[in-house]
Design a protein around this motif. Structure first.
Motif, PDB file in Angstrom:
ATOM      1  N   GLY A 270       0.780  -1.230   0.000  1.00 49.67           N
ATOM      2  CA  GLY A 270       0.000   0.000   0.000  1.00 49.67           C
ATOM      3  C   GLY A 270       0.809   1.275   0.000  1.00 49.67           C
ATOM      4  N   TYR A 271       2.078   1.225  -0.438  1.00 53.54           N
ATOM      5  CA  TYR A 271       2.884   2.445  -0.596  1.00 53.54           C
ATOM      6  C   TYR A 271       2.543   3.064  -1.952  1.00 53.54           C
ATOM      7  CZ  TYR A 271       5.850   1.027   3.337  1.00 53.54           C
ATOM      8  OH  TYR A 271       6.316   0.678   4.582  1.00 53.54           O
ATOM      9  N   ILE A 272       2.124   4.325  -1.971  1.00 52.86           N
ATOM     10  CA  ILE A 272       1.673   4.968  -3.209  1.00 52.86           C
ATOM     11  C   ILE A 272       2.613   6.105  -3.581  1.00 52.86           C
ATOM     12  CG2 ILE A 272      -0.221   6.262  -4.270  1.00 52.86           C
ATOM     13  CD1 ILE A 272      -2.105   4.583  -2.643  1.00 52.86           C
ATOM     14  N   VAL A 273       2.944   6.184  -4.875  1.00 50.09           N
ATOM     15  CA  VAL A 273       3.854   7.232  -5.367  1.00 50.09           C
ATOM     16  C   VAL A 273       3.125   8.570  -5.374  1.00 50.09           C
ATOM     17  CG1 VAL A 273       5.246   8.027  -7.301  1.00 50.09           C
ATOM     18  CG2 VAL A 273       5.116   5.578  -6.784  1.00 50.09           C
ATOM     19  N   ALA A 274       3.629   9.517  -4.582  1.00 47.62           N
ATOM     20  CA  ALA A 274       3.055  10.869  -4.559  1.00 47.62           C
ATOM     21  C   ALA A 274       3.697  11.743  -5.626  1.00 47.62           C
ATOM     22  CB  ALA A 274       3.242  11.504  -3.184  1.00 47.62           C
ATOM     23  N   SER A 275       5.004  11.614  -5.812  1.00 45.90           N
ATOM     24  CA  SER A 275       5.728  12.351  -6.847  1.00 45.90           C
ATOM     25  C   SER A 275       7.059  11.673  -7.093  1.00 45.90           C
ATOM     26  CB  SER A 275       5.951  13.811  -6.435  1.00 45.90           C
ATOM     27  OG  SER A 275       6.779  13.873  -5.290  1.00 45.90           O
ATOM     28  N   ALA A 276       7.604  11.887  -8.292  1.00 42.47           N
ATOM     29  CA  ALA A 276       8.894  11.285  -8.637  1.00 42.47           C
ATOM     30  C   ALA A 276       9.673  12.256  -9.502  1.00 42.47           C
ATOM     31  CB  ALA A 276       8.685   9.964  -9.373  1.00 42.47           C
ATOM     32  N   SER A 277      10.937  12.416  -9.202  1.00 37.97           N
ATOM     33  CA  SER A 277      11.831  13.248 -10.003  1.00 37.97           C
ATOM     34  C   SER A 277      13.173  12.550 -10.085  1.00 37.97           C
ATOM     35  CB  SER A 277      11.997  14.633  -9.358  1.00 37.97           C
ATOM     36  OG  SER A 277      12.756  14.527  -8.172  1.00 37.97           O
ATOM     37  N   THR A 278      14.106  13.171 -10.786  1.00 39.93           N
ATOM     38  CA  THR A 278      15.443  12.580 -10.892  1.00 39.93           C
ATOM     39  C   THR A 278      16.181  12.598  -9.558  1.00 39.93           C
ATOM     40  OG1 THR A 278      16.332  14.706 -11.558  1.00 39.93           O
ATOM     41  CG2 THR A 278      15.680  13.197 -13.317  1.00 39.93           C
TER      42      THR A 278
ATOM     43  N   SER B 291       8.892  10.346  -3.696  1.00 42.63           N
ATOM     44  CA  SER B 291       8.073  10.582  -2.505  1.00 42.63           C
ATOM     45  C   SER B 291       6.915   9.603  -2.502  1.00 42.63           C
ATOM     46  CB  SER B 291       7.561  12.027  -2.512  1.00 42.63           C
ATOM     47  OG  SER B 291       6.792  12.268  -1.352  1.00 42.63           O
ATOM     48  N   LEU B 292       6.851   8.761  -1.441  1.00 44.67           N
ATOM     49  CA  LEU B 292       5.791   7.767  -1.277  1.00 44.67           C
ATOM     50  C   LEU B 292       4.881   8.164  -0.120  1.00 44.67           C
ATOM     51  CD1 LEU B 292       7.908   4.483  -1.503  1.00 44.67           C
ATOM     52  CD2 LEU B 292       6.658   5.599  -3.355  1.00 44.67           C
ATOM     53  N   VAL B 293       3.634   7.719  -0.201  1.00 49.32           N
ATOM     54  CA  VAL B 293       2.710   7.855   0.927  1.00 49.32           C
ATOM     55  C   VAL B 293       2.527   6.473   1.545  1.00 49.32           C
ATOM     56  CG1 VAL B 293       0.395   8.494   1.668  1.00 49.32           C
ATOM     57  CG2 VAL B 293       1.540   9.818  -0.123  1.00 49.32           C
ATOM     58  N   LYS B 294       2.868   6.353   2.823  1.00 48.57           N
ATOM     59  CA  LYS B 294       2.786   5.058   3.520  1.00 48.57           C
ATOM     60  C   LYS B 294       1.318   4.706   3.795  1.00 48.57           C
ATOM     61  CE  LYS B 294       5.834   4.592   6.850  1.00 48.57           C
ATOM     62  NZ  LYS B 294       6.653   4.888   8.042  1.00 48.57           N
ATOM     63  N   PRO B 295       1.044   3.429   4.112  1.00 44.70           N
ATOM     64  CA  PRO B 295      -0.337   3.010   4.430  1.00 44.70           C
ATOM     65  C   PRO B 295      -0.971   3.827   5.556  1.00 44.70           C
ATOM     66  CG  PRO B 295       1.034   1.087   4.069  1.00 44.70           C
ATOM     67  CD  PRO B 295       1.957   2.271   4.070  1.00 44.70           C
ATOM     68  N   ASN B 296      -0.150   4.333   6.494  1.00 43.60           N
ATOM     69  CA  ASN B 296      -0.696   5.127   7.603  1.00 43.60           C
ATOM     70  C   ASN B 296      -0.897   6.597   7.227  1.00 43.60           C
ATOM     71  OD1 ASN B 296       1.894   6.120   7.533  1.00 43.60           O
ATOM     72  ND2 ASN B 296       2.496   5.297   9.540  1.00 43.60           N
ATOM     73  N   GLY B 297      -0.644   6.933   5.953  1.00 44.87           N
ATOM     74  CA  GLY B 297      -0.868   8.294   5.477  1.00 44.87           C
ATOM     75  C   GLY B 297       0.333   9.204   5.578  1.00 44.87           C
ATOM     76  N   LYS B 298       1.415   8.803   6.226  1.00 47.94           N
ATOM     77  CA  LYS B 298       2.606   9.639   6.362  1.00 47.94           C
ATOM     78  C   LYS B 298       3.455   9.571   5.098  1.00 47.94           C
ATOM     79  CE  LYS B 298       2.968   9.425  11.409  1.00 47.94           C
ATOM     80  NZ  LYS B 298       3.841   9.092  12.549  1.00 47.94           N
TER      81      LYS B 298
END
Length: 519
Positions: free
Chosen positions: A122-130, A134-141
């Motif tokens: 459940g780790y979701i990619v919030a943004s990606a650059s070179t 930045s991932l959002v953890k299952p607990n929202g952090k």
């Protein structure tokens, strides 16, 4: 077209625009087409330079006596940990950071991680650059991970130093001395790290193609102001060898060294440029390190009085004023101690006698004192004071009787007399004309307010100064004769408050009285 030198130093006397010129020197490397298209447009050039600096293509440092290898390459920094104990971390200096950035392996983030994509539990990619994932953890952090960490791990797996399963094992990192990864492992990042590393390994070779950023479009420029003020051997260390063009990464004679703190293998990439500035008049410094000197090309930045050829104060040409003073300085000292044109550039927008006087009093005279080690006689020669009328001299000797202090047995030369600065001279245009030619008459003297009585002539110059001449010779001080003339014509010499008129006020009153007298 000749390529810019990898290592160059702009050198010359103070005030010749060396730091000013580093902007164009940097743009010559980073944006030559833009420089050619905007030559002479300072505002546009500075704006583009600032944009490049913001993007990390330019760094600016100033060397000084306390600047060290740890500031320039790498060193240890003590930090207090959560356990209250001090921990020592290797911190990169400005030059190592720039070299690392110049050879950073760039991958297209969209081919690796896509916004909204899910990994692991459940780790979701919030943004990606070179630079950062930045991932959002299952607990929202939020969970930020440096892309360089992931690429380093993937390289170790490809090289056989690790397996993907090893990525979550802290003991493995101890073996490969990758201490920079420890904060990620301590904070529990290791559970998601193997999944992310596997994505990099699984990405097609086309999407994950490593591109060494050594093209000119990704060049880096480090500007080192006052390069000769630092301890060169201490600051550069083993990098004195590595910055040589033939020893850069990719060259036929390329060399690598093992850095003392991180134990990293390090070489200097061929797209990192060094631009230094050096003040040739700084007598407190030894010559530039010979080992460094031969690895740099040198561009002289002499004074450019031609930039001041159209700058005038009244009808005094400031460019000519600078030429004459520098000719005298070069004869008395050398060309390294001339005066730079930059001191006088403010007169372009403010061509006033007050501004010129301020420049001489606050910048030129103190610099001459430094150049000549307080040898006031030679300073007089530069300013032509030894041939001027006393009231036009910037510096003069106070007269005193040495016999009253030491007796007749002690004979002192005039050189021992106290030197004084004539503050009034900085407000007289005649003082500056006298620097060029002590016999020069300012063009507007003929328009001065003047009056005569017998063999005495009193005139008020355009600058407001009062001159009294007797039999054609300037009398100094002039106030005693002015008092006599005022008394002879029944003029008051004091304000209602009881304060005596100054020379200008008294002289103006005498001129008016003389003009009303029939001779």
């Amino acid at each position: 077209m000749t390529s810019p030198a990898l290592n160059q130093i702009l050198f010359g006397p103070p005030g010749t625009g060396k730091t000013f010129a580093t902007i164009e020197a940097a743009l010559e490397i980073l944006a030559p087409e833009f420089l050619r298209a905007n030559k002479g447009k300072r505002v546009a050039l500075k704006k583009h330079f600032d944009e490049l600096a913001e993007d990390g293509h330019v760094e600016f440092v100033t060397f000084h006596q306390s600047f060290s290898y740890e500031d320039f390459v790498e060193g240890l920094r003590a930090e207090s940990g959560e356990d209250g104990q001090l921990h020592y971390e290797v911190v990169d200096g400005v030059f190592k950071k720039m070299c690392t950035s110049a050879v950073a392996k760039v991958k297209h983030p969209g081919a690796l991680f896509i916004k909204g994509e899910s990994f692991g539990s459940g780790y979701i990619v919030a943004s990606a650059s070179t630079e950062l994932l930045s991932l959002v953890k299952p607990n929202g952090k939020e969970l930020p991970i440096g892309m360089s960490i992931l690429h380093t791990l993937a390289e170790y797996v490809r090289a056989g130093r690790l397996t993907v399963a090893d990525v979550r094992n802290k003991l493995v990192f101890d073996k490969v001395s990758e201490t920079k990864l420890e904060p990620y492992l301590i904070n529990g990042y290791n559970n998601i790290l193997p999944v992310l590393v596997q994505r990099i390994l699984d990405t097609s070779s086309e999407d994950a193609k490593v591109k060494e950023t050594t093209q000119s479009s990704n060049a880096r420029v480090l500007i080192i102001d006052e390069i000769n003020r630092g301890n060169i051997s201490r600051i550069f260390g083993e990098l004195i060898t590595l910055i040589e063009p033939s020893k850069r990464a990719g060259a036929d004679e390329a060399l690598k060294v093992t850095l003392p703190y991180s134990k990293d293998h390090f070489s200097v990439p061929s797209n990192v440029y060094l631009i230094g500035t050096m003040n040739t008049a700084d007598r407190s410094l030894a010559g530039l390190d010979i080992a460094l000197r031969r690895r740099f090309t040198f561009r002289e930045m002499p004074p450019k009085p031609e930039l001041l050829k159209d700058v005038t104060v009244g009808e005094l040409n400031v460019g000519q004023l600078l030429i004459v003073m520098n000719q005298r300085i070069e004869m008395l000292l050398d060309r390294d101690h001339c005066l730079g044109h930059a001191y006088f550039m403010p007169l372009e927008n403010e061509p006033t006698l007050e501004r010129l006087g301020q420049i001489f009093r606050e910048q030129v005279l103190p610099l001459l004192q430094e150049y000549f080690f307080e040898d006031w006689l030679r300073i007089q020669w530069v300013l032509n004071d030894h041939r001027k009328a006393p009231e036009n001299c910037f510096i003069a000797q106070a007269l005193f009787n040495s016999g009253s202090l030491f007796g007749d047995q002690v004979v002192l030369s005039n050189q021992n007399n106290q030197w004084m600065i004539n503050e009034d001279a900085f407000a007289r245009i005649e003082s500056f004309w006298g620097v060029i030619d002590h016999q020069a008459v300012p063009p507007k003297v003929q328009e001065a307010i003047e009056a005569e009585k017998d063999d005495i002539q009193v005139r008020q110059l355009e600058s407001g100064s009062i001159e009294v001449l007797k039999s054609g010779k300037i009398v100094s001080p002039s106030k005693p004769i002015l008092r006599e003339l005022a008394a002879a014509h029944g003029l008051t010499t004091h304000h209602a408050s009881g304060l005596e008129f100054n020379t200008r006020h008294l002289g103006a009153a005498v001129i008016s009285a003389l003009k009303g007298v029939t001779v």
